[in-house]
Motif scaffolding. Sequence first.
Motif, PDB file in Angstrom:
ATOM      1  N   MET A  25      85.481 -20.917 -26.246  1.00 21.57           N
ATOM      2  CA  MET A  25      84.282 -21.200 -25.458  1.00 21.57           C
ATOM      3  C   MET A  25      83.211 -21.903 -26.269  1.00 21.57           C
ATOM      4  SD  MET A  25      83.619 -18.296 -22.738  1.00 21.57           S
ATOM      5  CE  MET A  25      84.916 -17.825 -21.585  1.00 21.57           C
ATOM      6  N   ILE A  50      77.397 -16.976 -16.822  1.00 22.89           N
ATOM      7  CA  ILE A  50      78.061 -17.991 -16.011  1.00 22.89           C
ATOM      8  C   ILE A  50      79.359 -18.343 -16.725  1.00 22.89           C
ATOM      9  CG2 ILE A  50      77.853 -20.221 -14.857  1.00 22.89           C
ATOM     10  CD1 ILE A  50      74.855 -19.993 -15.049  1.00 22.89           C
ATOM     11  N   ARG A  51      80.471 -17.988 -16.096  1.00 26.23           N
ATOM     12  CA  ARG A  51      81.775 -18.195 -16.731  1.00 26.23           C
ATOM     13  C   ARG A  51      82.201 -19.669 -16.616  1.00 26.23           C
ATOM     14  NH1 ARG A  51      85.792 -13.260 -15.484  1.00 26.23           N
ATOM     15  NH2 ARG A  51      86.724 -14.146 -17.374  1.00 26.23           N
ATOM     16  N   PRO A  52      83.207 -20.082 -17.394  1.00 30.05           N
ATOM     17  CA  PRO A  52      83.548 -21.518 -17.428  1.00 30.05           C
ATOM     18  C   PRO A  52      83.765 -22.155 -16.045  1.00 30.05           C
ATOM     19  CG  PRO A  52      84.625 -20.420 -19.240  1.00 30.05           C
ATOM     20  CD  PRO A  52      83.949 -19.336 -18.432  1.00 30.05           C
ATOM     21  N   TYR A  78      80.365 -22.555 -14.589  1.00 36.77           N
ATOM     22  CA  TYR A  78      79.542 -23.488 -15.356  1.00 36.77           C
ATOM     23  C   TYR A  78      79.982 -24.935 -15.139  1.00 36.77           C
ATOM     24  CZ  TYR A  78      76.326 -25.032 -18.912  1.00 36.77           C
ATOM     25  OH  TYR A  78      75.281 -25.644 -19.552  1.00 36.77           O
ATOM     26  N   GLN A  95      85.951 -24.633 -23.380  1.00 42.57           N
ATOM     27  CA  GLN A  95      85.265 -24.670 -22.097  1.00 42.57           C
ATOM     28  C   GLN A  95      83.827 -24.213 -22.279  1.00 42.57           C
ATOM     29  OE1 GLN A  95      88.041 -22.037 -19.820  1.00 42.57           O
ATOM     30  NE2 GLN A  95      88.082 -23.777 -18.426  1.00 42.57           N
ATOM     31  N   ASN A  96      82.910 -24.813 -21.554  1.00 43.33           N
ATOM     32  CA  ASN A  96      81.513 -24.405 -21.626  1.00 43.33           C
ATOM     33  C   ASN A  96      81.236 -23.221 -20.715  1.00 43.33           C
ATOM     34  OD1 ASN A  96      80.771 -26.380 -23.476  1.00 43.33           O
ATOM     35  ND2 ASN A  96      80.312 -27.874 -21.876  1.00 43.33           N
ATOM     36  N   ALA A  97      80.316 -22.380 -21.153  1.00 48.34           N
ATOM     37  CA  ALA A  97      79.883 -21.234 -20.351  1.00 48.34           C
ATOM     38  C   ALA A  97      78.418 -21.003 -20.693  1.00 48.34           C
ATOM     39  CB  ALA A  97      80.709 -20.005 -20.683  1.00 48.34           C
TER      40      ALA A  97
END
Lengths: 438, 438
Positions: A150, B39-41, B44, A64-66
């Motif tokens: 992440m 900014i968490r997944p 984001y 997942q992107n953050a």
Amino acid sequence: MAQAQKITPRAKDYSEWYNDVVMQAELADYSPVRGCMVIRPHGYRIWELMQRALDDMFKATGHQNAYFPLFIPMSFLAKEAEHVEGFAKEVALVTHTRLKATGKAGAQALMPDPESALEEPLVVRPTSETIIYAMFAKWIQSYRDLPLLMNQWCNIVRWELRTRLFLRTTEFLWQEGHTAHATEAEAEAEARQMLGVYRTFQEDWMAMPVITGRKTDGEKFAGALRTYALEALMQDNKALQAGTSHNLGQNFAKAFNVQYQTAAGGLEYVWNTSWGVTTRMIGGLVMTHSDDNGLVCPPQLAPVQVVIVPIWKSEEEKNQVLGVGGKVKEELARAGVRVELDARDSLKPGAKYFEWEAKGVPLRHTRRNPGRVVSGSQGSTRSAFHPRRHQAAVSRVHEGRGWIRVRRLLWLSRVRGRDQAADGGNRAGAPRSRIPLG
Amino acid sequence: MAQAQKITPRAKDYSEWYNDVVMQAELADYSPVRGCMVIRPHGYRIWELMQRALDDMFKATGHQNAYFPLFIPMSFLAKEAEHVEGFAKEVALVTHTRLKATGKAGAQALMPDPESALEEPLVVRPTSETIIYAMFAKWIQSYRDLPLLMNQWCNIVRWELRTRLFLRTTEFLWQEGHTAHATEAEAEAEARQMLGVYRTFQEDWMAMPVITGRKTDGEKFAGALRTYALEALMQDNKALQAGTSHNLGQNFAKAFNVQYQTAAGGLEYVWNTSWGVTTRMIGGLVMTHSDDNGLVCPPQLAPVQVVIVPIWKSEEEKNQVLGVGGKVKEELARAGVRVELDARDSLKPGAKYFEWEAKGVPLRHTRRNPGRVVSGSQGSTRSAFHPRRHQAAVSRVHEGRGWIRVRRLLWLSRVRGRDQAADGGNRAGAPRSRIPLG
């Protein structure tokens, strides 16, 4: 003509040739900030296409992107001994937060306001292990929170003395994957999996054959247990490091106290990995495929896949040919092809050809006389652009993988040829770090 | 249960409620760097969905993405007098490029190496007009190079004293459009067009009704001729500035000497515009729709549109229900729905419901007894998740615009209600800057 002549031939000066290709294709430009480049739209579009393909692969493998802060407190870097040693000499440091007028004129008009000095300077991230694992320590409590997978797309700053467009710049763009696992085996599998993802991308999308291997202890990432790398062979017989994937062991977990409760109730440090590829890949793409006429780009990553260059002799012909050109463009765009119609009347067709060739457009469509091809109806707009060739264009663009296979074979044969020319086992231009994987 | 109770009711403390919703939905978290957030997944992903929608709109209006340096030489800021005045008190300044060991232990172990002091400090971009127009001066020669329509997605730093997650942070993410035009009329049309693009996005995608207007001279962007803004009404009756679009006139063109040769052969300064929206929009989204149970998110921007919560009493039931859940998930994913199957066995269903509700998932699918719904075949896996309801889910998600229309009507009626309750023309909570557009 004038444009093409601006590219220095590879045989004359490889380094100049590279810069000329990048500048002529308008991929990037020098900025007024030492060591920093501007990525121009044509180059940035390649990066967007690379991002899209890689991001899909990261998400398909569960990441997942953050987004984490640009700034890292100076003291964080010091927490992992090898890490700070590796980066101490190339960090940009933020020390003040206000400007003050000096009363002088021109370039001397401002100075950092001494009253705004920070108690602790901030490092502009040269990589984000420290700030990310500080957050992991907050988010990970139990084995149920693992693995934590992440990724972050962001800008990075490393103060480099000698810079080259895309290949080595003070600021660059990249992605950095960061993961935490319950066991060493899982972290090792993750580091190798992502190395494989990079290989797949670089070979199947970029058509850039790579050799993967493990770095020696002297070359591994500052703070890592093991570093795996991809090396690609460039046209000057030099290897380009095209990506790295690190098994960080428990080094950062111990420095930032990232612990988890096991199913049995014990407390253990997590095992981390990190892995990244950068805008340097665009430099690799340039040096793998391009020639003395400019950029050569695999169709999947070409910002413009087809360019339509209409030619006219009269105003009437112009209207006709642009009308058809517009329709063909729409048709191709609907088929998912990235297409441009070059309707500029300020350039002659020859100049347009050279410009688009320098920009690496895989297919060009043109016609000197819009009527000549049509049997029977002189001037018919329908056939002016050879619809059948456009159909073929769509197929060839969509069959990019075939093009890539041919390129890879050519490359591999060239590499093998060099092998034999050199002294057998010790291959000229082979990557320094080719300790075999597994 | 425990989760939901962590959200302070709006009526009790609006500010606490906002923070609780952001934290409980795992949209963002506080970082160890003052004023910077992570900014968490889940948050984001909202940003990625916003980016994708806006970027398509930018490209459809002829803009190309590019990337300019993070750092701006200090002297560049001084070239436009109002501009430097506007930003001088909130810039992060890079002054050194190496760390040096002090010999002390712990947090005092490092210091900026005095020998690495930069001759001219660099400003971490608070906005990019100066560096971008310095490049425009290089690229623009003739009227044929105009209009030049660019956009950049990047991070920005403004040293803020009081910060709030998403609404005001030292570092934030945004896009900044920068354009150059031959005439004032074209620049004015561009500035207004992009204001319209923002309105379309905020109303049609975010379901956040906005009022557009022109800023007073005292409130306009530092260096602009005219600033247009979008203001959205939040649940606490306060307006939130949701985006701005500036007609910069020739102020920056004159400061950076961006001139073009006209068709007639004369030399003129270009006219610039710039326009931007930021991660603050996520804060606006939260405050427009959310309630005391957590985030409420329009389906188009929901990171997870459907969550499947399976319930089981025995191991056999678990296997059965997870098997079906997996199939339903695949089916929905194939239909383009962002779907999660919550197979965790560490949480009771009630806790899962509250967690997903706090995270703003529009639709939840669950079934207490996997067999009960099936006429005839007790325990049949096929019907355990009510396929018909899933069909409805797909339709409802794809019909998000319907949902948005209802939300907007509700909002507008609420705003109008306030109008009448207040003193007629002087609307409570109305944006400060509502000078009507043209």
